[in-house]
Design a protein around this motif. Sequence first.
Motif, PDB file in Angstrom:
ATOM      1  N   GLN A   3     103.882  31.745 117.487  1.00 16.62           N
ATOM      2  CA  GLN A   3     104.233  32.848 118.370  1.00 16.62           C
ATOM      3  C   GLN A   3     103.120  33.063 119.395  1.00 16.62           C
ATOM      4  OE1 GLN A   3     105.239  36.320 116.135  1.00 16.62           O
ATOM      5  NE2 GLN A   3     106.955  35.358 115.098  1.00 16.62           N
ATOM      6  N   PRO A   4     103.201  32.419 120.560  1.00 18.18           N
ATOM      7  CA  PRO A   4     102.166  32.651 121.574  1.00 18.18           C
ATOM      8  C   PRO A   4     102.197  34.100 122.049  1.00 18.18           C
ATOM      9  CG  PRO A   4     103.985  31.366 122.463  1.00 18.18           C
ATOM     10  CD  PRO A   4     104.224  31.473 121.002  1.00 18.18           C
ATOM     11  N   THR A   5     101.047  34.718 122.070  1.00 15.83           N
ATOM     12  CA  THR A   5     100.939  36.115 122.508  1.00 15.83           C
ATOM     13  C   THR A   5     100.221  36.145 123.843  1.00 15.83           C
ATOM     14  OG1 THR A   5     100.835  36.877 120.227  1.00 15.83           O
ATOM     15  CG2 THR A   5     100.076  38.406 121.915  1.00 15.83           C
ATOM     16  N   VAL A   6     100.885  36.719 124.849  1.00 14.49           N
ATOM     17  CA  VAL A   6     100.317  36.749 126.196  1.00 14.49           C
ATOM     18  C   VAL A   6     100.516  38.133 126.798  1.00 14.49           C
ATOM     19  CG1 VAL A   6     100.627  34.285 126.661  1.00 14.49           C
ATOM     20  CG2 VAL A   6     102.487  35.882 127.159  1.00 14.49           C
ATOM     21  N   ASP A   7      99.751  38.401 127.848  1.00 23.23           N
ATOM     22  CA  ASP A   7      99.936  39.653 128.577  1.00 23.23           C
ATOM     23  C   ASP A   7     101.235  39.632 129.371  1.00 23.23           C
ATOM     24  OD1 ASP A   7      97.485  40.856 127.775  1.00 23.23           O
ATOM     25  OD2 ASP A   7      96.419  39.612 129.241  1.00 23.23           O
ATOM     26  N   MET A   8     101.569  38.463 129.952  1.00 20.02           N
ATOM     27  CA  MET A   8     102.779  38.374 130.768  1.00 20.02           C
ATOM     28  C   MET A   8     103.483  37.048 130.549  1.00 20.02           C
ATOM     29  SD  MET A   8     103.305  38.747 134.919  1.00 20.02           S
ATOM     30  CE  MET A   8     103.353  40.551 134.849  1.00 20.02           C
ATOM     31  N   LEU A   9     104.760  37.110 130.261  1.00 21.02           N
ATOM     32  CA  LEU A   9     105.611  35.933 130.229  1.00 21.02           C
ATOM     33  C   LEU A   9     106.412  35.906 131.519  1.00 21.02           C
ATOM     34  CD1 LEU A   9     107.077  33.502 128.953  1.00 21.02           C
ATOM     35  CD2 LEU A   9     108.682  35.149 127.930  1.00 21.02           C
ATOM     36  N   VAL A  31      98.775  34.309 130.605  1.00 20.39           N
ATOM     37  CA  VAL A  31     100.102  34.056 131.164  1.00 20.39           C
ATOM     38  C   VAL A  31     100.771  32.870 130.484  1.00 20.39           C
ATOM     39  CG1 VAL A  31     101.394  33.563 133.284  1.00 20.39           C
ATOM     40  CG2 VAL A  31      99.246  34.824 133.416  1.00 20.39           C
ATOM     41  N   ALA A  32     102.077  33.006 130.263  1.00 23.25           N
ATOM     42  CA  ALA A  32     102.918  31.874 129.899  1.00 23.25           C
ATOM     43  C   ALA A  32     104.048  31.805 130.924  1.00 23.25           C
ATOM     44  CB  ALA A  32     103.481  32.022 128.491  1.00 23.25           C
ATOM     45  N   VAL A  33     104.447  30.593 131.290  1.00 27.13           N
ATOM     46  CA  VAL A  33     105.513  30.388 132.278  1.00 27.13           C
ATOM     47  C   VAL A  33     106.594  29.525 131.638  1.00 27.13           C
ATOM     48  CG1 VAL A  33     106.122  29.524 134.560  1.00 27.13           C
ATOM     49  CG2 VAL A  33     103.855  30.524 134.173  1.00 27.13           C
ATOM     50  N   MET A  34     107.828  30.020 131.662  1.00 30.24           N
ATOM     51  CA  MET A  34     108.946  29.328 131.046  1.00 30.24           C
ATOM     52  C   MET A  34     109.960  28.920 132.112  1.00 30.24           C
ATOM     53  SD  MET A  34     111.629  30.898 128.254  1.00 30.24           S
ATOM     54  CE  MET A  34     110.271  31.398 127.213  1.00 30.24           C
ATOM     55  N   ASP A  95     107.275  48.486 120.209  1.00 30.15           N
ATOM     56  CA  ASP A  95     106.544  49.610 120.795  1.00 30.15           C
ATOM     57  C   ASP A  95     105.589  49.176 121.902  1.00 30.15           C
ATOM     58  OD1 ASP A  95     107.821  51.382 119.145  1.00 30.15           O
ATOM     59  OD2 ASP A  95     106.245  51.387 117.617  1.00 30.15           O
ATOM     60  N   ASP A  96     104.841  48.093 121.671  1.00 27.13           N
ATOM     61  CA  ASP A  96     103.817  47.696 122.628  1.00 27.13           C
ATOM     62  C   ASP A  96     104.002  46.286 123.173  1.00 27.13           C
ATOM     63  OD1 ASP A  96     103.304  46.363 120.310  1.00 27.13           O
ATOM     64  OD2 ASP A  96     101.157  46.847 120.227  1.00 27.13           O
ATOM     65  N   HIS A  97     105.172  45.679 122.953  1.00 27.61           N
ATOM     66  CA  HIS A  97     105.435  44.348 123.474  1.00 27.61           C
ATOM     67  C   HIS A  97     106.926  44.053 123.377  1.00 27.61           C
ATOM     68  CE1 HIS A  97     105.240  43.531 119.124  1.00 27.61           C
ATOM     69  NE2 HIS A  97     106.015  42.481 119.379  1.00 27.61           N
ATOM     70  N   VAL A  98     107.305  42.909 123.915  1.00 32.36           N
ATOM     71  CA  VAL A  98     108.664  42.407 123.723  1.00 32.36           C
ATOM     72  C   VAL A  98     108.563  41.023 123.104  1.00 32.36           C
ATOM     73  CG1 VAL A  98     109.668  43.726 125.620  1.00 32.36           C
ATOM     74  CG2 VAL A  98     108.757  41.442 126.058  1.00 32.36           C
ATOM     75  N   GLU A  99     109.605  40.631 122.401  1.00 37.37           N
ATOM     76  CA  GLU A  99     109.662  39.296 121.816  1.00 37.37           C
ATOM     77  C   GLU A  99     110.835  38.537 122.448  1.00 37.37           C
ATOM     78  OE1 GLU A  99     109.901  39.455 117.597  1.00 37.37           O
ATOM     79  OE2 GLU A  99     107.825  40.144 117.347  1.00 37.37           O
ATOM     80  N   GLN A 109     105.628  36.481 122.155  1.00 32.31           N
ATOM     81  CA  GLN A 109     105.305  37.900 122.232  1.00 32.31           C
ATOM     82  C   GLN A 109     104.564  38.158 123.536  1.00 32.31           C
ATOM     83  OE1 GLN A 109     103.106  39.116 118.787  1.00 32.31           O
ATOM     84  NE2 GLN A 109     104.884  39.016 117.423  1.00 32.31           N
ATOM     85  N   ALA A 110     105.035  39.101 124.297  1.00 32.03           N
ATOM     86  CA  ALA A 110     104.421  39.389 125.596  1.00 32.03           C
ATOM     87  C   ALA A 110     104.400  40.894 125.826  1.00 32.03           C
ATOM     88  CB  ALA A 110     105.189  38.692 126.717  1.00 32.03           C
ATOM     89  N   LYS A 111     103.308  41.367 126.403  1.00 31.91           N
ATOM     90  CA  LYS A 111     103.229  42.790 126.734  1.00 31.91           C
ATOM     91  C   LYS A 111     104.186  43.136 127.872  1.00 31.91           C
ATOM     92  CE  LYS A 111      98.427  43.292 125.184  1.00 31.91           C
ATOM     93  NZ  LYS A 111      97.030  43.626 125.599  1.00 31.91           N
ATOM     94  N   THR A 112     104.403  42.167 128.767  1.00 37.12           N
ATOM     95  CA  THR A 112     105.348  42.360 129.869  1.00 37.12           C
ATOM     96  C   THR A 112     106.068  41.045 130.133  1.00 37.12           C
ATOM     97  OG1 THR A 112     103.649  41.840 131.517  1.00 37.12           O
ATOM     98  CG2 THR A 112     104.018  44.188 131.015  1.00 37.12           C
TER      99      THR A 112
END
Length: 326
Positions: A3-9, A31-34, A95-99, A109-112
Motif C-alpha cells: 500500500q504506497p502512501t503518498v501525499d497526492m495521487l 507523489v504517485a502518478v497513475m 478520516d485523514d486519507h482516501v484509499e 493510500q493518499a491524503k489527496t
Amino acid sequence: MAQPTVDMLIIGAGPSGLYAAYYAGFRGFSVAVMDSLPELGGQVTALYPEKLIYDVAGYPAIKGQDLVDAMVEQAASANPRYLLGQTAEQLVEADDHVEITTSDGTVVQAKTVLITGGIGTFAPRSLPGAEQWEGRGLMYFVPRLDELAGRDVLIVGGGDSAFDWAVSLEHIARSVTLVHRRRGFRAHAGTVEKVLASSVRVLVPYEVDTIHGTDTIESVVVRDNSGTEASESLNVQAVVGALGFIADLGPFTHWGLEQRKRHILVDQAMRTNLPRVFAAGDIVDYDGKVKLISVGFGEAATAVNNASVVIDPSLHVFPGHSSDND
C-alpha cells in the motif's frame, strides 16, 4: 498488495498530470502518478506525438512527444512513483486519507487525489457506417505522420484536430482533402486561414457518403448536404476521422463525483464535491472553462496549492514565487 502512501495521487499522466507531479514535488509533497496507458504522456503520446502544439507558453510550436519528454524530465525532480497500465477502480474515504484500489488490486493510500484524466477518459467519435474500414485505411488519429507519406488523404472534420492534421500532412501526403458537414469551422481562426491558403482542398458542406475498396480504402464518395445532393468520388487511400472525442468518466461515475456534461464539476479551487479529491485539465467543467493545455497547467497548480492545506493544515495556499527560493 503493498500500500504506497503518498501525499497526492495524480490520476492521469498527460501534460496536466505531469505538471501537477512536478509542482507537488516543488511544494514538498510525495507523489504517485497513475495512468491506464503503459507509457507517460496521456492522449498526447497515444494520439498525436508528432503533431505540433501551439498553445504552450515559451514555445511558438512544439511536437507533442517533445513536450511530453520535457515534462517527464521536469516531473522527475518530484521523484514520483509511476503506476502505469492501471486504472483507478474504487475509492474509499477515511478520516485523514482516501484509499484507491487499482485494476490490478494495488491499494494506494493518499491524503489527496488529483484527477487529470488519463484512464480512457475520451473515446473518438466514429465515422458512421465505416467500422469495417478501421485498420484498413480509416484512422481516428495519426501517431506517425510518415505512415501517410505519398498517400492521398481525406480528413473529415471541422475542429482543431482536423485542421492541425491538414497543416501537418500537407507536405508529407501526396494530396490532402478536408471535408466538413458545415460551412463554419470550430478550429482556431489562424489555422483555418493557413489551410485555406494552402494546397489542401476544402469541401463544405460535404460529408462522407460511402467508402470503397477491396482490402484497403481506394476511394470515398462525398456528398454535398446543402440540398443539391451533388456528389464526388475521391481517389484516396487513407481517411482520418477527426471528429472529436466522447467523454467517458468510467469508474469515476461510481465515486459520487458531481458531474456536468460528462465532465467532473469543480469550483474555482479545483475542488470536487468530495473533500480530498481535486480535478484539473480537460476532464473538468466549470463556468468559463477553456480547453487548452496551457489552461490545464494553471488548473493543476491551483489544485496542488489548494490541496496543500488539506495535506497539511499548517501550510498556506500560496507558496510564494519559485524565484524566491534562489
